[in-house]
Design a protein around this motif. Structure first.
Motif, PDB file in Angstrom:
ATOM      1  N   TYR A 140       0.820  -1.216   0.000  1.00 25.72           N
ATOM      2  CA  TYR A 140       0.000   0.000   0.000  1.00 25.72           C
ATOM      3  C   TYR A 140       0.853   1.265   0.000  1.00 25.72           C
ATOM      4  N   THR A 141       2.119   1.157   0.390  1.00 29.08           N
ATOM      5  CA  THR A 141       3.001   2.330   0.418  1.00 29.08           C
ATOM      6  C   THR A 141       3.718   2.553  -0.918  1.00 29.08           C
ATOM      7  N   PHE A 142       3.676   1.588  -1.810  1.00 33.59           N
ATOM      8  CA  PHE A 142       4.438   1.696  -3.054  1.00 33.59           C
ATOM      9  C   PHE A 142       4.030   2.907  -3.882  1.00 33.59           C
ATOM     10  N   ASP A 143       2.728   3.159  -3.962  1.00 29.88           N
ATOM     11  CA  ASP A 143       2.229   4.247  -4.801  1.00 29.88           C
ATOM     12  C   ASP A 143       1.950   5.526  -4.023  1.00 29.88           C
ATOM     13  N   ASN A 144       1.948   5.419  -2.693  1.00 29.00           N
ATOM     14  CA  ASN A 144       1.603   6.582  -1.876  1.00 29.00           C
ATOM     15  C   ASN A 144       2.456   6.598  -0.623  1.00 29.00           C
ATOM     16  N   LYS A 145       3.520   7.403  -0.657  1.00 28.07           N
ATOM     17  CA  LYS A 145       4.431   7.426   0.487  1.00 28.07           C
ATOM     18  C   LYS A 145       3.787   8.017   1.735  1.00 28.07           C
ATOM     19  N   LYS A 146       2.659   8.679   1.598  1.00 31.66           N
ATOM     20  CA  LYS A 146       1.966   9.256   2.758  1.00 31.66           C
ATOM     21  C   LYS A 146       0.707   8.477   3.127  1.00 31.66           C
ATOM     22  N   ALA A 147       0.575   7.272   2.607  1.00 34.46           N
ATOM     23  CA  ALA A 147      -0.602   6.449   2.922  1.00 34.46           C
ATOM     24  C   ALA A 147      -0.698   6.223   4.419  1.00 34.46           C
ATOM     25  N   PRO A 148      -1.916   6.253   4.965  1.00 33.21           N
ATOM     26  CA  PRO A 148      -2.062   5.984   6.400  1.00 33.21           C
ATOM     27  C   PRO A 148      -1.514   4.594   6.763  1.00 33.21           C
ATOM     28  N   GLU A 149      -0.862   4.533   7.903  1.00 27.94           N
ATOM     29  CA  GLU A 149      -0.249   3.293   8.391  1.00 27.94           C
ATOM     30  C   GLU A 149      -1.307   2.206   8.582  1.00 27.94           C
ATOM     31  N   ARG A 150      -0.987   0.986   8.182  1.00 27.13           N
ATOM     32  CA  ARG A 150      -1.920  -0.143   8.340  1.00 27.13           C
ATOM     33  C   ARG A 150      -1.488  -1.133   9.419  1.00 27.13           C
ATOM     34  N   HIS A 151      -0.198  -1.221   9.691  1.00 24.98           N
ATOM     35  CA  HIS A 151       0.273  -2.089  10.787  1.00 24.98           C
ATOM     36  C   HIS A 151       0.367  -1.188  12.013  1.00 24.98           C
ATOM     37  N   THR A 152      -0.705  -1.133  12.761  1.00 26.03           N
ATOM     38  CA  THR A 152      -0.818  -0.128  13.825  1.00 26.03           C
ATOM     39  C   THR A 152      -0.478  -0.639  15.212  1.00 26.03           C
ATOM     40  N   THR A 153      -0.397  -1.961  15.381  1.00 25.55           N
ATOM     41  CA  THR A 153      -0.103  -2.522  16.708  1.00 25.55           C
ATOM     42  C   THR A 153       0.863  -3.687  16.567  1.00 25.55           C
ATOM     43  N   GLN A 154       1.906  -3.694  17.410  1.00 27.11           N
ATOM     44  CA  GLN A 154       2.861  -4.799  17.407  1.00 27.11           C
ATOM     45  C   GLN A 154       3.439  -4.955  18.804  1.00 27.11           C
ATOM     46  N   TYR A 155       3.361  -6.178  19.345  1.00 30.43           N
ATOM     47  CA  TYR A 155       3.969  -6.427  20.654  1.00 30.43           C
ATOM     48  C   TYR A 155       5.350  -7.030  20.459  1.00 30.43           C
TER      49      TYR A 155
END
Length: 185
Positions: free
Chosen positions: A65-80
């Motif tokens: 999702y970041t390939f075409d839009n460097k400012k795309a909203p983050e999708r991996h929002t949580t990681q432990y």
């Protein structure tokens, strides 16, 4: 418990798809995101089973999702994160961390303190990616929120009960087999 050593750059090149040569992306990504990215780029789905073994769900998020839009909203929002009682949670640009005293590269632990005695730190990675300003004292409500998210993730990923995993040198195998020199190819 901090991002040192885990906040590493990743270089991707795909001239037919990624058009901004040399472009940078700042969305959070984790090692679990690599496989979903490759699968999406290849246009294939993850197998439901491999050699007759049902596969667990993929927890990562494709970074395509970041390939075409460097400012795309983050999708991996949580990681432990948890290694030998050192624990941390990334959630929506914030990170809460507790260092349990065990360095991951040391094979044994001289620290036997209870996990409850660990001091948690809090960082707003959107404004302070280097984790220079600990905001725990200034924002205890956010710290408490992230600690709760950590416990939810720990439970969902079968990390509980937390024990801080203590090892001693006794009983560990000697991978050198008595050799003092080795050549790796």
């Amino acid at each position: 418990s901090h991002l040192g050593g885990t906040r590493n750059a990743m270089v991707m090149t795909w001239p037919k798809r990624i058009k901004d040569k040399g472009g940078l992306r700042s969305q959070f990504g984790y090692v679990s995101d690599v496989m979903p990215t490759i699968l999406e780029a290849a246009g294939i789905k993850a197998p439901e089973s491999v050699n007759g073994v049902k596969q667990k769900p993929i927890t990562g998020v494709s970074l395509a999702y970041t390939f075409d839009n460097k400012k795309a909203p983050e999708r991996h929002t949580t990681q432990y994160f948890e290694v030998f009682g050192n624990r941390s949670i990334y959630h929506n640009g914030w990170m809460a961390s507790a260092f349990h005293g065990r360095l991951p590269w040391v094979g044994f632990d001289l620290n036997q303190k209870p996990l409850e005695e660990d001091v948690w730190e809090l960082y707003d990675l959107r404004a302070d990616f280097s984790q220079a300003e600990n905001l725990a004292a200034k924002n205890p409500a956010k710290l408490k929120e992230l600690q709760a998210v950590f416990m939810q993730e720990a439970e969902a990923n079968q990390l509980l009960p937390l024990r801080g995993q203590s090892l001693s040198k006794a009983g560990l195998p000697d991978p050198s087999g008595g050799r003092d020199e080795a050549t790796y190819y």
